[in-house]
Design a protein around this motif. Structure first.
Motif, PDB file in Angstrom:
ATOM      1  N   PHE A   1       0.858  -1.193   0.000  1.00 48.34           N
ATOM      2  CA  PHE A   1       0.000   0.000   0.000  1.00 48.34           C
ATOM      3  C   PHE A   1       0.887   1.233   0.000  1.00 48.34           C
ATOM      4  N   THR A   2       0.926   1.954  -1.117  1.00 48.82           N
ATOM      5  CA  THR A   2       1.701   3.194  -1.185  1.00 48.82           C
ATOM      6  C   THR A   2       0.715   4.351  -1.162  1.00 48.82           C
ATOM      7  N   SER A   3       1.048   5.396  -0.408  1.00 53.31           N
ATOM      8  CA  SER A   3       0.081   6.485  -0.238  1.00 53.31           C
ATOM      9  C   SER A   3       0.762   7.825  -0.027  1.00 53.31           C
TER      10      SER A   3
ATOM     11  N   ARG B   1      -0.062  11.340   1.913  1.00 56.75           N
ATOM     12  CA  ARG B   1      -0.963  11.909   2.927  1.00 56.75           C
ATOM     13  C   ARG B   1      -1.314  13.350   2.575  1.00 56.75           C
TER      14      ARG B   1
ATOM     15  N   ARG C   1       7.151   6.056   6.477  1.00 57.04           N
ATOM     16  CA  ARG C   1       6.647   7.261   5.820  1.00 57.04           C
ATOM     17  C   ARG C   1       7.679   8.364   5.987  1.00 57.04           C
TER      18      ARG C   1
ATOM     19  N   TYR D   1      -5.785  10.620   2.311  1.00 58.38           N
ATOM     20  CA  TYR D   1      -4.841  10.374   1.218  1.00 58.38           C
ATOM     21  C   TYR D   1      -5.190  11.209  -0.012  1.00 58.38           C
TER      22      TYR D   1
ATOM     23  N   TYR E   1      -3.444   6.944  -3.516  1.00 64.95           N
ATOM     24  CA  TYR E   1      -2.858   5.692  -3.032  1.00 64.95           C
ATOM     25  C   TYR E   1      -2.906   4.631  -4.117  1.00 64.95           C
TER      26      TYR E   1
END
Lengths: 137, 137
Positions: B37-39, B41, B72, B111, B114
């Motif tokens: 899971f890449t996100s 913020r 992160r 987000y 993502y």
């Protein structure tokens, strides 16, 4: 049967008003491969920054390279995921001479611990800001 | 044939003098599954920290959960990889009620973008500090 939320990821180019966040890899439809590299950095730079940058440049020139994503917290724990067309492409990258030298320095100097996982991506989903605005409306 | 550097990862408990870094997931021998899971913020916490912590606790109670790793950067870009026994276990977690609510807030508030990838881990390798010292000798 696994039901996933969200829209399947589109391969098509984004529409004109979509901001591209280059920190995300632009990968094709699965299947493809991911190398998940988690690492804890030792103290001090010790030449790490320059070599990490060089390795990212070099990886992008490798046959079968699809993209790379990376994050490291202030505690020195980081995750880098690189995406590849095949396990053969990953093997070639691992045996690239300059990369071999960097791997050695990684073991000896830069990392107190690392884990490397090779995984086949079977499904991919995503959301971009434009969709977020639509969801908030 | 892909030749990998490093020693295959052992399933056995570490010896007494090995420091365990809990930021690394203690996963079994492959195969198993990874959710990458890449996100990015959005600005401000907006309740994110507490819910993220709660979700990590909740995930650990799910059947088939194997581990989680997260990083992160100060720029707000993060990668979380959770590990699971099967795609069925991942599907159950995605449909968990409290998690569904958090996913909604993620899309609406937390987000800007993502990407979520489900991948089958086929190989795993690693290095710990004790091996690093041996390599430096």
């Amino acid at each position: 049967m696994v039901v996933m939320q969200g829209e399947p990821k589109s391969n098509s180019a984004p529409s004109g008003d979509t901001m591209i966040d280059s920190r995300f890899a632009q990968t094709p439809e699965p299947p493809y491969y991911a190398v998940i590299f988690t690492s804890a950095r030792t103290f001090g730079d010790n030449g790490y920054g320059a070599v990490a940058e060089r390795m990212a440049t070099l990886a992008k020139e490798q046959p079968g390279f699809l993209g790379i994503e990376s994050a490291r917290g202030t505690d020195g724990f980081g995750i880098t995921v690189s995406y590849w067309e095949s396990v053969e492409a990953i093997g070639e990258w691992r045996r690239q001479l300059e990369h071999l030298a960097a791997q050695e320095s990684g073991k000896r100097i830069w990392y107190s611990q690392y884990e490397l996982r090779v995984a086949k991506v079977e499904r991919a989903y995503g959301m971009r800001e434009t969709e977020q605005q639509a969801a908030a409306d």
